[in-house]
Design a protein around this motif. Structure first.
Motif, PDB file in Angstrom:
ATOM      1  N   PRO A 280      35.161 -23.291 -40.495  1.00 16.02           N
ATOM      2  CA  PRO A 280      36.099 -23.674 -39.632  1.00 16.02           C
ATOM      3  C   PRO A 280      37.182 -24.667 -40.346  1.00 16.02           C
ATOM      4  O   PRO A 280      36.916 -25.164 -41.556  1.00 16.02           O
ATOM      5  N   ASP A 281      38.470 -24.305 -40.145  1.00 14.62           N
ATOM      6  CA  ASP A 281      39.392 -25.475 -40.710  1.00 14.62           C
ATOM      7  C   ASP A 281      40.106 -26.022 -39.639  1.00 14.62           C
ATOM      8  O   ASP A 281      40.122 -25.805 -38.459  1.00 14.62           O
ATOM      9  N   ALA A 282      41.306 -26.870 -39.976  1.00 17.57           N
ATOM     10  CA  ALA A 282      41.885 -27.582 -39.090  1.00 17.57           C
ATOM     11  C   ALA A 282      42.752 -26.811 -37.887  1.00 17.57           C
ATOM     12  O   ALA A 282      42.890 -27.281 -36.883  1.00 17.57           O
ATOM     13  N   ASN A 283      43.055 -25.474 -38.435  1.00 17.21           N
ATOM     14  CA  ASN A 283      43.814 -24.798 -37.667  1.00 17.21           C
ATOM     15  C   ASN A 283      42.969 -23.865 -36.422  1.00 17.21           C
ATOM     16  O   ASN A 283      43.531 -23.387 -35.344  1.00 17.21           O
TER      17      ASN A 283
ATOM     18  N   LYS B  26      43.409 -18.007 -42.866  1.00 15.44           N
ATOM     19  CA  LYS B  26      44.194 -18.053 -41.875  1.00 15.44           C
ATOM     20  C   LYS B  26      45.783 -18.731 -42.254  1.00 15.44           C
ATOM     21  O   LYS B  26      45.518 -19.560 -43.281  1.00 15.44           O
ATOM     22  N   ARG B  29      49.778 -23.393 -40.515  1.00 12.13           N
ATOM     23  CA  ARG B  29      51.100 -23.768 -39.898  1.00 12.13           C
ATOM     24  C   ARG B  29      52.089 -24.830 -40.485  1.00 12.13           C
ATOM     25  O   ARG B  29      53.170 -24.611 -40.700  1.00 12.13           O
ATOM     26  N   GLN B 158      28.519 -23.905 -38.274  1.00 12.56           N
ATOM     27  CA  GLN B 158      29.098 -25.265 -37.826  1.00 12.56           C
ATOM     28  C   GLN B 158      30.354 -24.728 -37.272  1.00 12.56           C
ATOM     29  O   GLN B 158      31.466 -24.413 -38.040  1.00 12.56           O
ATOM     30  N   SER B 159      30.790 -24.819 -36.007  1.00 18.05           N
ATOM     31  CA  SER B 159      31.982 -24.273 -35.445  1.00 18.05           C
ATOM     32  C   SER B 159      33.066 -25.172 -35.181  1.00 18.05           C
ATOM     33  O   SER B 159      34.282 -25.104 -35.732  1.00 18.05           O
ATOM     34  N   ALA B 160      32.664 -26.461 -35.184  1.00 23.44           N
ATOM     35  CA  ALA B 160      33.571 -27.521 -35.244  1.00 23.44           C
ATOM     36  C   ALA B 160      33.854 -28.101 -36.629  1.00 23.44           C
ATOM     37  O   ALA B 160      32.958 -27.832 -37.428  1.00 23.44           O
ATOM     38  N   LEU B 161      34.897 -28.764 -36.889  1.00 22.80           N
ATOM     39  CA  LEU B 161      35.478 -29.295 -38.010  1.00 22.80           C
ATOM     40  C   LEU B 161      34.298 -30.228 -38.449  1.00 22.80           C
ATOM     41  O   LEU B 161      33.611 -31.013 -37.674  1.00 22.80           O
TER      42      LEU B 161
END
Lengths: 297, 372
Positions: A280-283, B26, B29, B158-161
Motif C-alpha cells: 500500500p502507498d499513499a495513493n 502506481k 500524482r 496490510q491494506s491500510a497505510l
C-alpha cells in the motif's frame, strides 16, 4: 478546600497567599504555620515584615521548638555589619544552607516567606521566579508558602509569581467584621485546576473555621441513575434457545462445511500456485466520498 | 539473446525483500517530496505536517506548513496549551520525526514523559512482518474459521497505510505513551537551567537565554541536515544561489573528482578563484550528501517562551527592559526555519504580558481560553 490545604501542601508545592491593604493574609499564614508545626514538620520562616515575637504571638499552644525564625526584619538590606538574612540572600544555595544548618535533616521542611513583596521590591522578578521554581523542584524544602501583597506590584509580576504556584489563595474582606473570603485556585499534578470560594474566620487559637462555600464550581452532582431496562423483556417472539434446541441446532450439518481432511486437502497449495504481492502507498488512500479526490489540484 | 534481459529483470527483484518484489508502481500524482507524516497542501502545494489535533489542522487549512512557526497564546493555567504542545510532539514521535524540546520551567524529559498514548490500529508497527504460516501449523486453528476457511492460509495483508506514514493521528489523553515508542524517536533537549548564561551586561537585542536557544537550534538543524534539504523542498521561496541547478548537473562523485582536478592543475594566478570554486564545490558536495540521506522533519516545541523563567521581564513589568527580546528571537527563529525542514510550536503566556506586543511575526497565532 481550605481545610484540605491546611492539612498539608503536596511535596514540591508552592502556596501563595495573596492579600491586599483591605484584608491582611498574615492570620491565615500563621494558621498555616501552626498546622505545619502540628504535623511535626520543621518550619523555617523568613520574616521581613514582623518581628519574631509578633509572629510567635498566638501560637503558644503548639510545639514551637521546630519553628526556626530567620530574622530579616531588623536589617533586610544588610546595612549593619552582621545581618541575619538579607534580601540578596534569597537564592537556592543560601536557603539550602540556611535550612540544612538549623533543622533536623530527616524532618519534612516547610519554608515560609513573609513576605515575597519585600523581596520583589529589591530583587528582579525573574530572579525570584527562578528561585521559587528551584525550591519547587525539591531538595532541601518540601513545600513553600509565601505571602504576597498583590496591590504593591504590577499585575504582570503578581501573575508571573502565581503562574508558578501550585495553589493560590486570594484573601478579600468579607461581609461581617471577622469574616474573610478566600478565593482558592489549586492546580493538581495532572494539570487539573480547581477553583473555589470560601468564607472563613480565624479563631483565637489560629484554627480556621469555614463558614460556607460562596460558590461551587466543581462538577455538578450526577442525577439519579437511569433505570436500566431490558429491551428483550417484552417481545412478541422468542429470542432465546433452550438447551435441547441448542443441541439440535449444533447437530445440524451446514452446506459447504467440510471435514477436516477435506479442508486440509483443499487448503494445501500446489507448487504452481501464485501469490499476490501488494504494497500500500499513499495513493491508495482514495476517498470515494470526495468528488475531487482524483483531480490534480 | 533472451538471457540478458531476463537476468537484468530478475537481478534487482532478487535483491529486494520478498514483500517488495513487485515491479508495479502506481503513477504518483504529485512530484513533491514524500516524508512520512506530511502531505502537500491542497491550496498551494506547501508541505504540511499535522499538529496532532486533527480539528486544529482543519482550522489551519490542512495542517502546519513546514518552515513556519505556530504561536499558541497560553490559557491562564497552561493546561490546554500544554496539551497542544504534547499532541504536536506525540504526532512527531508516531511519524518518526525528530524532536527538539526546549523549556525553562519543566525539564523537557518530563514533558516527553507526559505525551499522550496514540490510538493505533496497527499495533505491530515496530514488529517484523508476519511470516506466512505453513499448512501444518494451521491444523489447530482450522476450526477458527467456519465459513471463510479458504482464506485461512493466506498471509495477512496490510491494506491500510502504516500508521507512521499517515497524516494525523488520534490520542488517548488518559494514558501516556509507552516508553518503547517514545524512545524510538530522536529527541534533542534544551533545558535552560542546564545552559548557564551569565546575566547580560552588553546591550544586545536578544537575551542570553534566547540566543543560547537559537544557537542550539541552529546547531541541531545544521548538524542533522535539516537546513539544506529545504532547498529541494517546494516550500522555500528562494533557492540558494542556484544550488539546485548545479546539483542537477553533477552527481556527488563527479563533484569530488572535479574539485580535485581543479586544485591540482591550477596555475598560481588562478589559485584564489580555484580555491573559491573548490570550497564552494565542497559545500555543494556536503549538501548533496546530506540531501541524499533520507529526509525527515524536525519538530520544535518551545514551552512558555517569554515567561520570567527565561530571564525575560516581559511578563513582569508594564515597561520591560528587554521589550524587543522576544520579538527579535521570533524573527531569528522564523528566518532559521524558513529554509529548513522544521516546524515549530511556541507557547507564550500572553495573559501575563502587559506590554502591547504585536505577535504578528508568526505564521499563525492560536489563542486558547480555558473554560474555567
Amino acid at each position: 478546600m481550605l481545610p484540605e490545604l491546611l492539612q498539608g501542601v503536596d511535596a514540591g508545592g508552592l502556596l501563595i497567599i495573596q492579600d491586599s491593604a483591605g484584608c491582611s493574609g498574615r492570620h491565615l499564614l500563621k494558621s498555616f504555620i501552626n498546622a505545619a508545626l502540628n504535623r511535626e514538620e520543621a518550619v523555617h520562616v523568613i520574616g521581613f515584615e514582623v518581628s519574631e515575637e509578633e509572629l510567635r504571638d498566638g501560637s503558644q499552644g503548639s510545639p514551637t521548638q521546630r519553628l526556626h525564625f530567620h530574622n530579616a526584619f531588623s536589617d533586610p538590606l544588610g546595612w549593619t555589619d552582621h545581618p541575619a538574612f538579607t534580601v540578596h540572600q534569597f537564592n537556592l544555595e543560601e536557603l539550602t544552607h540556611l535550612v540544612k544548618q538549623t533543622s533536623h535533616p530527616k524532618a519534612a521542611t516547610t519554608l515560609v516567606i513573609d513576605s515575597l513583596s519585600w523581596i520583589l521590591r529589591h530583587v528582579s522578578p525573574s530572579a525570584v521566579c527562578k528561585t521559587l521554581q528551584q525550591l519547587k523542584k525539591g531538595g532541601a524544602v518540601r513545600a513553600t508558602i509565601g505571602l504576597l501583597h498583590a496591590d504593591m506590584h504590577q499585575r504582570g509580576t503578581v501573575g508571573s509569581i502565581c503562574h508558578l504556584a501550585t495553589s493560590v489563595i486570594t484573601v478579600a474582606p468579607g461581609a461581617k467584621g471577622d469574616e474573610a473570603v478566600a478565593k482558592i485556585t489549586k492546580r493538581s499534578k495532572s494539570g487539573k485546576v480547581i477553583q473555589e470560594e470560601e468564607i472563613f474566620n480565624i479563631k483565637e487559637d489560629l484554627t480556621v473555621m469555614v463558614q460556607s462555600k460562596a460558590s461551587h464550581t466543581g462538577p455538578k452532582q450526577p442525577g439519579p441513575e437511569e433505570q436500566e431496562t431490558d429491551p428483550t423483556a417484552n417481545l412478541t417472539f422468542n429470542l432465546r434457545l433452550s438447551d435441547t434446541e441448542r443441541e439440535a441446532k449444533e447437530k445440524l450439518a451446514l452446506p459447504f462445511v467440510f471435514s477436516k481432511a477435506k479442508k486440509t486437502a483443499l487448503l494445501h497449495l500446489g507448487p504452481g500456485s501464485g501469490r499476490i504481492l501488494y504494497e500500500p502507498d499513499a495513493n491508495d488512500d482514495y476517498d470515494q466520498e470526495d468528488p475531487d479526490d482524483d483531480l490534480d489540484v | 539473446m533472451m538471457a540478458a534481459p531476463v537476468e537484468s529483470v530478475c537481478k534487482p527483484s532478487a535483491e529486494r525483500s520478498p514483500f517488495s518484489a513487485t515491479s508495479f508502481q502506481k503513477k504518483s500524482r504529485s512530484k513533491l517530496i514524500s516524508i512520512p507524516g506530511t502531505r502537500p497542501s491542497v491550496q498551494n502545494g506547501q508541505l504540511l505536517v499535522s499538529t496532532g489535533v486533527t480539528s486544529l489542522d482543519f482550522l489551519l487549512g490542512g495542517g502546519l506548513a513546514v518552515g513556519t512557526v505556530l504561536l499558541i497564546e497560553e490559557d491562564r493555567y497552561d493546561s490546554y496549551s500544554r496539551m497542544i504542545l504534547k499532541y504536536f510532539l506525540a504526532e512527531g514521535v508516531v511519524c518518526r520525526h525528530e524532536l527538539f524540546v526546549a523549556a525553562a520551567q519543566d525539564n523537557p524529559d518530563d514533558i516527553l514523559q507526559e505525551l499522550p498514548a496514540p490510538i493505533l490500529d496497527d499495533v505491530a508497527i515496530h514488529k517484523p512482518a508476519e511470516q506466512p504460516r505453513l499448512p501444518c501449523e494451521t491444523h489447530d486453528s482450522l476450526d477458527s474459521m467456519m465459513i471463510a476457511w479458504r482464506y485461512q492460509n493466506l498471509p495477512k495483508v496490510q491494506s491500510a497505510l502504516a500508521s507512521s506514514s499517515r497524516f494525523g493521528h488520534y490520542y488517548d489523553v488518559s494514558k501516556t505513551m509507552e516508553p518503547e515508542i517514545r524512545q524510538a524517536a530522536k529527541c534533542h533537549r534544551f533545558y535552560l537551567p542546564e545552559h548557564p548564561t551569565e546575566s547580560s551586561t552588553t546591550r544586545s537585542p536578544v537575551l542570553k537565554s534566547y540566543s543560547a536557544l537559537l544557537r542550539s537550534l541552529q546547531e541541531v538543524i545544521h548538524r542533522e541536515g535539516f537546513d539544506v534539504a529545504a532547498s529541494m523542498a517546494p516550500l522555500a521561496a528562494e533557492h540558494r544561489c542556484g544550488a539546485k541547478n548545479v546539483l542537477g548537473f553533477l552527481g556527488g562523485s563527479h563533484i569530488g573528482s572535479l574539485s580535485d582536478r581543479l586544485s591540482s592543475r591550477s596555475p598560481p594566478e588562478f589559485e584564489n578563484t580555484t580555491q573559491d570554486i573548490s570550497t564552494s564545490l565542497k559545500y555543494f558536495k556536503s549538501s548533496y550528501s546530506s540531501i541524499s540521506k533520507s529526509r525527515n522533519i524536525l519538530r520544535i516545541g518551545l514551552h512558555s517562551l517569554g515567561s520570567a523563567l527565561w530571564d525575560d521581564d516581559l511578563s513582569c513589568h508594564d515597561n520591560p527592559t528587554h521589550r524587543h527580546s522576544l520579538t527579535a528571537f521570533l524573527y531569528g527563529l522564523r528566518a532559521l526555519l524558513r529554509s529548513s525542514l522544521s516546524v515549530a510550536v511556541v507557547t507564550v503566556p500572553s495573559h501575563l504580558i502587559q506590554w502591547g506586543l504585536l505577535l504578528t511575526l508568526c505564521f499563525s497565532v492560536t489563542r486558547y481560553d480555558s473554560g474555567l
